[in-house]
Design a protein around this motif. Structure first.
Motif, PDB file in Angstrom:
ATOM      1  N   TYR A   1      -3.651  -0.768 -14.529  1.00 63.46           N
ATOM      2  CA  TYR A   1      -3.239   1.056 -15.254  1.00 63.46           C
ATOM      3  C   TYR A   1      -3.245   1.066 -16.295  1.00 63.46           C
ATOM      4  O   TYR A   1      -3.286   0.113 -17.725  1.00 63.46           O
ATOM      5  CB  TYR A   1      -2.160   1.439 -14.536  1.00 63.46           C
TER       6      TYR A   1
ATOM      7  N   GLY B   1       2.048   6.910  -5.649  1.00 70.02           N
ATOM      8  CA  GLY B   1       2.436   7.324  -7.356  1.00 70.02           C
ATOM      9  C   GLY B   1       3.023   6.604  -8.015  1.00 70.02           C
ATOM     10  O   GLY B   1       3.610   6.348  -9.258  1.00 70.02           O
TER      11      GLY B   1
ATOM     12  N   GLU C   1       3.248   3.814 -11.260  1.00 75.24           N
ATOM     13  CA  GLU C   1       2.892   4.087 -12.402  1.00 75.24           C
ATOM     14  C   GLU C   1       3.905   4.531 -13.279  1.00 75.24           C
ATOM     15  O   GLU C   1       4.267   4.760 -14.834  1.00 75.24           O
ATOM     16  CB  GLU C   1       2.050   5.997 -12.350  1.00 75.24           C
TER      17      GLU C   1
ATOM     18  N   LEU D   1       0.794  -1.402   0.046  1.00 74.50           N
ATOM     19  CA  LEU D   1      -0.069   0.309  -0.044  1.00 74.50           C
ATOM     20  C   LEU D   1       1.064   1.423   0.009  1.00 74.50           C
ATOM     21  O   LEU D   1       0.975   2.054  -0.569  1.00 74.50           O
ATOM     22  CB  LEU D   1      -0.698  -0.072   1.056  1.00 74.50           C
TER      23      LEU D   1
ATOM     24  N   ALA E   1      -2.836  -5.384  -9.420  1.00 74.35           N
ATOM     25  CA  ALA E   1      -2.500  -4.398  -9.682  1.00 74.35           C
ATOM     26  C   ALA E   1      -2.420  -3.677 -10.586  1.00 74.35           C
ATOM     27  O   ALA E   1      -3.070  -2.154 -11.234  1.00 74.35           O
ATOM     28  CB  ALA E   1      -1.694  -3.513  -8.417  1.00 74.35           C
TER      29      ALA E   1
ATOM     30  N   ILE F   1       2.087   2.243  -3.607  1.00 74.23           N
ATOM     31  CA  ILE F   1       0.731   2.676  -4.432  1.00 74.23           C
ATOM     32  C   ILE F   1       0.504   3.647  -3.805  1.00 74.23           C
ATOM     33  O   ILE F   1       0.434   4.859  -5.031  1.00 74.23           O
ATOM     34  CB  ILE F   1      -0.367   1.472  -4.176  1.00 74.23           C
ATOM     35  N   LYS F   2       0.677   4.624  -2.318  1.00 73.32           N
ATOM     36  CA  LYS F   2       0.090   5.514  -2.614  1.00 73.32           C
ATOM     37  C   LYS F   2       0.621   6.917  -2.814  1.00 73.32           C
ATOM     38  O   LYS F   2       0.922   8.465  -3.276  1.00 73.32           O
ATOM     39  CB  LYS F   2      -0.497   5.867  -0.159  1.00 73.32           C
TER      40      LYS F   2
END
Lengths: 328, 328
Positions: free
Chosen positions: B225, B190, B193, B184, B221, B187-188
């Motif tokens: 995207y 960014g 990406e 997590l 996950a 992910i938070k």
């Protein structure tokens, strides 16, 4: 600080008297690229500053489709029933290409827009984020001087614009929807770290069960983040802006936050820290504008970028060339 | 572009001949705050530029504890067995306070540091991110001119430094651990990406099952995207830097990426886009440095910040004052 012109003085007096037409004109000066208008804008800010700063500034973000305009309409109308004056501004560097800016379409807030005690202004467009953010920050001052005590600043939920809005508001509100993978999208942009409250909108009809689930998920997720130095634990709440339910609860959340942070001194400390940040931002924005708007740079920069595209120069050689050009 | 000094010319020739001591001295000039040293650094870059640009630049990020130094050691040693020359640089604006910078502690890469074909340099410290990023970007040029064909740029995995590293590398590699809520966290921010590959490290011993699970999770996950305009689908792989397993697989991943993006033209296009970005960054960094290093500003800025802290001035009044001070 500078010679005052009668035009600016008169307009400032009208703004301070609460005249919304004058406020609109003032913001138009702030948004103008013309040097003459920028000169008037700078004076307006100086006149208005001593009258500003008495408001609560609330940032509102969320992806397109989350119902920001409906929420702002419902929330703004609630504030007005409480005898508050509400200004709605936006930071949206994409609005020139209308990528979902709610404020570009005023008709979507059709009851709020008719209220005497509401002022709605779309985002400045055709600009960099830095430019839009500076203009919005300056517009806040004019709105506050005009007596608006609740400033809602909306951002469209893409890229770095949340950070800009977070840095100019007292309370930051993230609107979400239940389901549809939207949770993850919010998480990946790091917005949750900035949120003082997560409001799950459209918690109505068939959505209610999913919304309640999402609320539990977000509450669990928030536990993974360290405690904020506000002393405030970010809250998760449900609402339906369309059915006008849960909106009063959002306002109560904000009031609890204000009680806490005004008592523990964080509210004032955050504003001071924001002011230091904005001192540096204002300087740097000015330095860049001053450089990029120079006629020689306007002419030569695109040519240098083209040379880079063709592999005929390097960023360092091109930068040295342009910096010398400006110095001469 | 500027008058060459014999000292700079001699040092540049030594760098281009592959002398690592000269390379170190050159980077020290790049990192220096002194005007005299900056002048030499600018000349070095001009000498080295025509010899640079022939490398593969790989960004490596991950939170402290993920095993970045062990991974870089294992990966660097693999490259050296393939007759490559490896330079390791870092972008870490926090390194002055040693918040987990791996390169501050060279002893942690004790085999790699002894290799003739490896060059390891800690991050410049005591600087803003913009300053550190510029210096690292310029150091890349010197390393490439010295014949290093694989440049590994490590960043510590906090805040905006990943974006800076992403903007100066061809391939971006995110190191992760299985379990411990670390998914997590990644992910938070960014970061996912930006990643061209997610490598789950410490996939050894009792960790193997958890690591395989994490791999599936990340793969799922990543499907959420949108496809990147590279044409490349980000890959998830397992490795154990400690046990030296899976490292060759990581290198093969990078080679596939290079094959694809060199064929479809994206590799060169990305470098050109990065160069345009760095033209603007170099200009803006120079404008800011030029302003903040002015003696009057150095003296007055802290006083203005203090006045803001005491509520005795506003950001706009203070900015106007400082900008005028510099102009006079």
């Amino acid at each position: 600080l500078r010679k005052k012109t009668p035009e600016a003085q008169q307009l400032a007096e009208q703004i301070i008297a609460g005249n919304k037409t004058a406020l609109s004109r003032g913001i138009t000066f702030i948004e103008s690229q013309q040097a003459k208008h920028q000169y008037i804008a700078a004076q307006l800010i100086e006149y208005c500053l001593p009258k500003a700063n008495k408001s609560i500034r609330i940032g509102i973000t969320g992806v397109p489709g989350v119902g920001k305009s409906t929420f702002i309409e419902a929330f703004g109308n609630l504030l007005i029933t409480q005898d508050k004056k509400v200004a709605v501004l936006a930071v949206d560097p994409t609005s020139s290409v209308t990528k979902g800016s709610i404020l570009g379409d005023k008709t979507r807030m059709e009851t709020l827009v008719k209220e005497q005690d509401a002022f709605i202004r779309p985002s400045a467009s055709g600009e960099t984020l830095g430019g839009v953010a500076r203009k919005t920050r300056e517009s806040i001052i004019l709105c506050e001087a005009a007596g608006f005590d609740h400033i809602l600043i909306e951002t469209v939920g893409v890229g770095q614009s949340e950070t800009a809005v977070h840095s100019m508001t007292d309370f930051f509100l993230l609107l979400k929807l239940a389901g549809a993978g939207d949770e993850l999208q919010g998480i990946k942009r790091g917005i949750i770290e900035m949120a003082d409250a997560i409001i799950i909108n459209k918690a109505d009809g068939d959505n209610q069960k999913k919304a309640a689930q999402a609320k539990s998920e977000f509450q669990r997720a928030l536990h993974l983040y360290p405690t904020k130095n506000t002393g405030w634990t970010p809250q998760v709440a449900l609402c339906s802006a369309l059915e006008n339910t849960g909106i009063d609860n959002v306002y109560e959340l904000i009031l609890s936050y204000l009680d806490l942070t005004k008592e523990n001194g964080y509210f004032e400390q955050k504003r001071r820290d924001q002011n230091k940040f904005w001192l540096l931002q204002t300087i740097e924005e000015h330095l860049k504008r001053n450089f990029y708007q120079h006629p020689d740079i306007k002419k030569e920069l695109p040519l240098q970028l083209q040379l880079i595209e063709e592999g005929k120069t390097t960023p360092f050689v091109a930068a040295t060339f342009l910096l010398k050009l400006k110095d001469n």
